[in-house]
Each structure stands twice: as structure tokens, then as C-alpha cells.
Motif scaffolding. Structure first.
Motif, PDB file in Angstrom:
ATOM      1  N   THR A 221      -7.102 -31.172 -62.864  1.00  0.00           N
ATOM      2  CA  THR A 221      -6.468 -31.012 -64.192  1.00  0.00           C
ATOM      3  C   THR A 221      -6.012 -29.526 -64.426  1.00  0.00           C
ATOM      4  O   THR A 221      -5.658 -29.126 -65.578  1.00  0.00           O
ATOM      5  CB  THR A 221      -6.838 -31.832 -65.316  1.00  0.00           C
ATOM      6  OG1 THR A 221      -8.343 -31.162 -65.633  1.00  0.00           O
ATOM      7  CG2 THR A 221      -6.873 -33.092 -64.814  1.00  0.00           C
ATOM      8  N   ALA A 222      -6.347 -28.693 -63.619  1.00  0.00           N
ATOM      9  CA  ALA A 222      -6.366 -27.252 -63.694  1.00  0.00           C
ATOM     10  C   ALA A 222      -5.142 -26.622 -63.146  1.00  0.00           C
ATOM     11  O   ALA A 222      -4.935 -25.378 -63.172  1.00  0.00           O
ATOM     12  CB  ALA A 222      -7.393 -26.558 -63.172  1.00  0.00           C
ATOM     13  N   VAL A 223      -4.144 -27.479 -62.978  1.00  0.00           N
ATOM     14  CA  VAL A 223      -2.626 -26.905 -62.634  1.00  0.00           C
ATOM     15  C   VAL A 223      -1.657 -27.321 -63.785  1.00  0.00           C
ATOM     16  O   VAL A 223      -0.600 -28.087 -63.248  1.00  0.00           O
ATOM     17  CB  VAL A 223      -2.314 -27.238 -61.203  1.00  0.00           C
ATOM     18  CG1 VAL A 223      -1.115 -26.495 -60.569  1.00  0.00           C
ATOM     19  CG2 VAL A 223      -3.514 -26.745 -60.250  1.00  0.00           C
ATOM     20  N   PRO A 224      -1.626 -26.701 -64.710  1.00  0.00           N
ATOM     21  CA  PRO A 224      -0.433 -27.006 -65.727  1.00  0.00           C
ATOM     22  C   PRO A 224       0.682 -26.363 -65.403  1.00  0.00           C
ATOM     23  O   PRO A 224       0.828 -25.130 -65.350  1.00  0.00           O
ATOM     24  CB  PRO A 224      -1.331 -27.036 -67.073  1.00  0.00           C
ATOM     25  CG  PRO A 224      -2.110 -25.887 -66.759  1.00  0.00           C
ATOM     26  CD  PRO A 224      -2.577 -25.851 -65.289  1.00  0.00           C
ATOM     27  N   ARG A 225       1.885 -27.062 -65.910  1.00  0.00           N
ATOM     28  CA  ARG A 225       3.256 -26.399 -65.833  1.00  0.00           C
ATOM     29  C   ARG A 225       4.067 -26.944 -66.991  1.00  0.00           C
ATOM     30  O   ARG A 225       3.838 -27.845 -67.506  1.00  0.00           O
ATOM     31  CB  ARG A 225       3.787 -26.395 -64.570  1.00  0.00           C
ATOM     32  CG  ARG A 225       3.175 -25.696 -63.169  1.00  0.00           C
ATOM     33  CD  ARG A 225       3.167 -24.219 -63.241  1.00  0.00           C
ATOM     34  NE  ARG A 225       2.595 -23.921 -62.135  1.00  0.00           N
ATOM     35  CZ  ARG A 225       1.218 -23.524 -62.113  1.00  0.00           C
ATOM     36  NH1 ARG A 225       0.355 -23.687 -62.945  1.00  0.00           N
ATOM     37  NH2 ARG A 225       0.790 -22.896 -60.781  1.00  0.00           N
ATOM     38  N   VAL A 226       5.216 -26.042 -67.113  1.00  0.00           N
ATOM     39  CA  VAL A 226       6.311 -26.547 -68.110  1.00  0.00           C
ATOM     40  C   VAL A 226       7.432 -26.440 -67.500  1.00  0.00           C
ATOM     41  O   VAL A 226       7.737 -25.439 -66.863  1.00  0.00           O
ATOM     42  CB  VAL A 226       6.090 -25.544 -69.352  1.00  0.00           C
ATOM     43  CG1 VAL A 226       7.408 -25.936 -70.327  1.00  0.00           C
ATOM     44  CG2 VAL A 226       4.784 -26.043 -70.225  1.00  0.00           C
ATOM     45  N   ALA A 227       8.414 -27.421 -67.766  1.00  0.00           N
ATOM     46  CA  ALA A 227       9.716 -27.396 -67.024  1.00  0.00           C
ATOM     47  C   ALA A 227      10.514 -26.529 -67.740  1.00  0.00           C
ATOM     48  O   ALA A 227      10.850 -26.591 -69.000  1.00  0.00           O
ATOM     49  CB  ALA A 227      10.398 -28.897 -67.194  1.00  0.00           C
ATOM     50  N   LEU A 228      11.289 -25.547 -67.112  1.00  0.00           N
ATOM     51  CA  LEU A 228      12.313 -24.669 -67.735  1.00  0.00           C
ATOM     52  C   LEU A 228      13.430 -25.156 -67.929  1.00  0.00           C
ATOM     53  O   LEU A 228      14.451 -24.824 -68.745  1.00  0.00           O
ATOM     54  CB  LEU A 228      12.265 -23.206 -66.957  1.00  0.00           C
ATOM     55  CG  LEU A 228      10.873 -22.682 -66.770  1.00  0.00           C
ATOM     56  CD1 LEU A 228      10.978 -21.228 -66.170  1.00  0.00           C
ATOM     57  CD2 LEU A 228      10.603 -22.129 -68.223  1.00  0.00           C
ATOM     58  N   GLU A 229      13.837 -26.251 -67.118  1.00  0.00           N
ATOM     59  CA  GLU A 229      15.103 -26.946 -67.128  1.00  0.00           C
ATOM     60  C   GLU A 229      14.656 -28.279 -66.777  1.00  0.00           C
ATOM     61  O   GLU A 229      13.721 -28.776 -66.218  1.00  0.00           O
ATOM     62  CB  GLU A 229      16.170 -26.357 -66.477  1.00  0.00           C
ATOM     63  CG  GLU A 229      15.683 -26.234 -64.903  1.00  0.00           C
ATOM     64  CD  GLU A 229      16.881 -25.404 -64.189  1.00  0.00           C
ATOM     65  OE1 GLU A 229      17.746 -26.138 -63.509  1.00  0.00           O
ATOM     66  OE2 GLU A 229      17.010 -24.121 -64.259  1.00  0.00           O
ATOM     67  N   ASP A 230      15.626 -29.362 -67.072  1.00  0.00           N
ATOM     68  CA  ASP A 230      15.560 -30.513 -66.446  1.00  0.00           C
ATOM     69  C   ASP A 230      15.530 -30.719 -65.012  1.00  0.00           C
ATOM     70  O   ASP A 230      16.199 -29.992 -64.146  1.00  0.00           O
ATOM     71  CB  ASP A 230      16.817 -31.596 -66.839  1.00  0.00           C
ATOM     72  CG  ASP A 230      17.084 -31.965 -68.287  1.00  0.00           C
ATOM     73  OD1 ASP A 230      16.368 -31.440 -68.882  1.00  0.00           O
ATOM     74  OD2 ASP A 230      18.145 -32.454 -68.304  1.00  0.00           O
ATOM     75  N   ILE A 231      14.428 -31.580 -64.408  1.00  0.00           N
ATOM     76  CA  ILE A 231      13.891 -31.520 -63.174  1.00  0.00           C
ATOM     77  C   ILE A 231      13.984 -33.084 -62.513  1.00  0.00           C
ATOM     78  O   ILE A 231      13.128 -33.751 -63.071  1.00  0.00           O
ATOM     79  CB  ILE A 231      12.608 -30.876 -63.067  1.00  0.00           C
ATOM     80  CG1 ILE A 231      12.620 -29.464 -63.389  1.00  0.00           C
ATOM     81  CG2 ILE A 231      12.115 -30.942 -61.255  1.00  0.00           C
ATOM     82  CD1 ILE A 231      11.244 -28.746 -63.109  1.00  0.00           C
ATOM     83  N   GLU A 232      14.600 -33.422 -61.670  1.00  0.00           N
ATOM     84  CA  GLU A 232      14.657 -34.760 -61.127  1.00  0.00           C
ATOM     85  C   GLU A 232      13.737 -34.771 -60.019  1.00  0.00           C
ATOM     86  O   GLU A 232      13.667 -33.920 -59.162  1.00  0.00           O
ATOM     87  CB  GLU A 232      16.245 -35.075 -60.662  1.00  0.00           C
ATOM     88  CG  GLU A 232      16.202 -36.751 -60.097  1.00  0.00           C
ATOM     89  CD  GLU A 232      17.629 -37.119 -59.929  1.00  0.00           C
ATOM     90  OE1 GLU A 232      17.615 -38.156 -59.381  1.00  0.00           O
ATOM     91  OE2 GLU A 232      18.463 -36.343 -60.380  1.00  0.00           O
ATOM     92  N   ILE A 233      12.834 -35.707 -60.004  1.00  0.00           N
ATOM     93  CA  ILE A 233      12.184 -36.113 -58.741  1.00  0.00           C
ATOM     94  C   ILE A 233      11.939 -37.652 -58.805  1.00  0.00           C
ATOM     95  O   ILE A 233      11.561 -38.526 -59.561  1.00  0.00           O
ATOM     96  CB  ILE A 233      10.519 -35.499 -59.218  1.00  0.00           C
ATOM     97  CG1 ILE A 233      10.601 -33.974 -59.508  1.00  0.00           C
ATOM     98  CG2 ILE A 233       9.674 -35.784 -58.158  1.00  0.00           C
ATOM     99  CD1 ILE A 233       9.261 -33.564 -60.032  1.00  0.00           C
ATOM    100  N   GLY A 234      12.508 -38.126 -57.580  1.00  0.00           N
ATOM    101  CA  GLY A 234      12.246 -39.554 -57.180  1.00  0.00           C
ATOM    102  C   GLY A 234      13.110 -40.322 -58.048  1.00  0.00           C
ATOM    103  O   GLY A 234      12.507 -41.338 -58.427  1.00  0.00           O
ATOM    104  N   GLY A 235      14.373 -39.820 -58.574  1.00  0.00           N
ATOM    105  CA  GLY A 235      14.942 -40.680 -59.609  1.00  0.00           C
ATOM    106  C   GLY A 235      14.559 -40.630 -61.155  1.00  0.00           C
ATOM    107  O   GLY A 235      15.156 -41.115 -62.101  1.00  0.00           O
TER     108      GLY A 235
END
Length: 412
Positions: free
Chosen positions: A298-312
């Protein structure tokens, strides 16, 4: 590999399915039962313990690798929805390490730190690290068993290495062990974390000023000289960040890996016997033990800077993301029979040291320490064994860095 999943009695019932994240592992080397459904989905939503924040998890090996090289995600702790799963004090959002930087700022600061972490520089440390490992095995052998190997050996070896690297006196080692546990151990309150940050920060600032006045033969002093010779400007912030990163990332992580890896070998005597008989297997064994334990799940956190589509599915801009390496490191397409410990596998494809621009800068140092530990430990203590059943040993569930609270051993 012996996973003990059945013996542990850990089942995925309705109560667990609704539990907040992080979830409890079936055993130290088995993903939580909730991961089965999450792996099928690849992208899921969970509620974080403590903070109550609703964030996204990603489990697929290839999905995580792509995400960690995607400029549309940020490692900055300053985002409102950064996925801390505890209530983070303000100091956690001041980005006291370049692991929380993005883009050019990250590249510039990391490049400076990397001057001291080339493989060549790390290998120069081999003789002294060998001595440190032997010295702490001697200390353990001088004690009446059973002995808590985690406290006496696993914590002490990497702490000694890091403190000698930085020129920190021996009498300050316990100070950093105590505060490292408070920051990363999982049981600390917000107030305890905040107090630890304040005390460690104050000491690091004093240390930097001391090395400016009285430079020595240590990494911090050499870093200052290297920066000046290379023409790269450095700041107190650069040095402060490097010290904090080493103290947090180079100590607790390696200590946890030593204890978990040792226990894993003791629980898999066939693989331990292979290692005893063929020392050429120690390097591939290090990679396999890092993969199987995945202490930084659980030590790899991130935040989306824009909408990101993954697998629908769409992860909206501003939402937090956790990349679950424990799930990715069990991908059977990448690691055949992933639940088994196979020390000859030796694959460096695992995500135990991260991936992309934030790949662990101290990976070579960690590998060297682990290699020397497992090269010597079982030769010097051939009868080494656990002093209590493995599943009765306390585990750091919910910690930023997963591990054991103790490792009672005997056999000499």
C-alpha cells in the motif's frame, strides 16, 4: 510455498467484504481474501481506514506498470484526496522527500541524490556491510535463546548501515528505530506521528548544519562535495529530503524484509536447503523473497490529474489511487505458480521496488544488504529455527510497510 491460508481461519465473509481498507492478509505471504474479487475487476473502489476517504485500487500487473509511467497521475502529497489511510497531520503534506515530487522537480532532485546511489558506490560498501552483518550475528549468538531476531538483528543491521552512511552516532540508533515505528508501524495515533515528525525533522536539520561545519567521511558530507564539484546547486531542502528518505525508506523496509524473508525460508525448508547448498542462488532468492512478501503493498499512492479510463471504468480527476503490488506480484501470466516460493525464479519483474521514475533509489543498497544477510545467517547459525509457531507471531497489519512485530528464534 507454505501459505497457511487454511490454518489461519481467515475467510471472506460479509463483514470482511464491507471492512475498510487495508484488509488483513490470510497469512504474511497471502493476499487478503478480498483481493480475489478485486483482481477480477482490476480497478475497484475502497474506503480507507481512519480517513474514511473513498479511493480507487488497481491490481493488474500491466495496468500498474502503465499507470506508474502515466503523466496523468501525481505522487504529490499536497492533493486534497491523496490516499492516506490514516488522518494525516499537516507535516505529511509538506512533501519532505522527492518521492512526493512530480515532473522536472522530481527529476532534478532525484538526479542529485542518485550521485551517491550508483551501483558502483553501493558495492564499495560491501566489506563494511559484511562486517555489520557478522557483528550482529555475533550479538545474537551471545544471547540466551529464544531471541527476538527482529529487534536484535533485522532492525539493527539496516539502521547501523544507514546511520554509518550518514555519520549519525551509534547512540541515536534507537531514536530512529522508535520514530520509524511510529511513522510506519500502523498502530500510531495522529498525535504520535506528528510528534515523531517534529523530533526527527529537528534532528535532521541539526545534522545537516553539523556536517556543513564539520564534514566527515560519510554520505551526507560527500553529497555536499559532489554537488559542488558537479556544478549542481544544492539546498538544505535537498539534503533534508535525502536524509529523511534514507531514514524512512532505507531502514524500516529492509528490516521488515529481513524478518519476513528469514521466516519464509524457515517455513520452506526445501528452498532453504537449496540456498544452503548453492550460494549462487542468493541473488535470485532475494528477488523472489521481495516478490513473495511485497512489504510495500500500500506504499504506492497516486492522485489522478485528469479523468483516466481503465478497462471501461473512469477514475475521475482528483481521486486517489493505490497500486496494489501484492496483487500484481501474484499475476500468473508474469510469475507462474505465483503462490509458491521458488528461489531459483529470480525474476526482477516484480514490483517490490516500484516502477517508473519513482523506482526505489535505494534498491541496490537493499539488495546488497539482503544478499549478505542470507549468505551468512544460515551458515553461521545452521540450527536456526522459529521459537513459536509462525502464525502466532504478531504482524503489522494496516502498516504503511508490512512486516512482523517480532521474530522469536532459537537453535544455537
Amino acid at each position: 510455498m507454505t501459505t497457511h491460508a487454511a490454518e489461519s481461519g481467515t475467510e471472506s465473509g460479509p463483514e470482511q467484504q464491507s471492512a475498510t481498507f487495508p484488509y488483513t492478509r490470510g497469512c504474511p505471504f497471502t493476499p487478503p481474501p478480498q483481493y480475489t474479487e478485486m483482481v477480477e475487476e482490476d480497478v475497484s473502489q475502497v474506503t480507507l481506514t481512519g480517513s474514511g476517504l473513498r479511493i480507487w485500487t488497481v491490481t493488474g500487473y500491466e495496468t500498474i506498470r502503465k499507470l506508474l509511467t502515466d503523466p496523468r497521475v501525481s505522487a504529490s502529497r499536497k492533493h486534497a484526496n491523496f490516499p492516506f489511510y490514516f488522518i494525516a497531520p499537516p507535516e505529511y503534506r509538506t512533501e519532505t522527500s522527492f518521492i512526493g515530487y512530480d515532473g522536472k522537480e522530481h527529476a532534478s532532485t532525484r538526479r542529485k541524490a542518485a550521485l551517491t546511489f550508483t551501483n558502483r558506490q553501493v558495492q564499495r560498501l560491501r566489506p563494511r556491510i559484511e562486517e555489520i552483518v557478522d557483528e550482529h550475528i555475533d550479538k545474537m549468538l551471545a544471547m540466551e535463546p529464544p531471541v527476538d531476531m527482529h529487534r536484535v538483528f533485522s532492525l539493527a543491521v539496516p539502521m547501523t548501515v544507514i546511520c554509518e552512511l550518514l555519520g549519525i552516532p551509534q547512540d541515536r540508533h534507537d531514536f530512529f528505530i522508535k520514530h520509524g515505528t511510529a511513522l510506519l508501524g500502523g498502530h500510531s495515533s495522529t498525535e504520535e506521528r506528528q510528534a515523531a515528525i517534529v523530533e526527527v525533522n529537528a534532528y535532521v536539520e541539526e545534522l545537516i548544519q553539523l556536517k556543513k561545519r564539520e564534514p566527515g567521511d560519510d554520505l551526507l558530507s560527500r553529497a555536499m562535495a559532489d554537488y559542488e564539484e558537479s556544478g549542481e546547486a544544492y539546498t538544505d531542502r535537498d539534503l533534508f529530503n535525502m536524509v529523511r528518505l534514507l531514514m524512512n525508506g532505507g531502514h524500516e523496509t529492509t528490516a521488515s524484509q529481513i524478518s519476513l524473508g528469514t521466516a519464509c525460508l524457515l517455513e520452506n525448508p526445501d528452498q532453504l536447503e537449496l540456498l544452503r547448498n548453492d550460494k549462487s542462488l542468493v541473488k535470485p532468492a532475494v528477488e523472489e523473497l521481495v516478490r513473495i512478501a511485497t512489504i510495500g503493498d500500500t506504499a504506492v499512492p497516486r492522485v489522478a490529474l485528469e479523468d483516466i479510463e481503465i478497462g471501461g471504468k473512469v477514475i475521475p480527476k482528483g481521486d486517489g489511487i493505490l497500486c496494489l503490488g501484492l496483487a500484481a506480484n501474484r499475476d500468473p501470466e508474469v510469475f507462474p505458480e505465483p503462490e509458491k516460493l521458488i528461489i531459483s525464479r529470480g525474476s526482477r519483474k516484480h514490483l517490490g521496488f516500484g516502477h517508473g521514475v519513482h523506482h526505489c533509489i535505494g534498491a541496490d543498497l537493499a539488495r546488497l544488504e539482503l544478499e549478505l544477510v542470507w549468505s551468512k545467517l544460515f551458515d553461521r547459525i545452521p540450527g536456526l529455527k522459529l521459537a513459536k509457531p509462525f502464525l502466532e507471531i504478531g504482524r503489522k497489519e494496516g502498516a504503511v510497510i508490512y512486516g512482523l512485530w517480532e521474530l522469536p528464534v532459537e537453535g544455537w
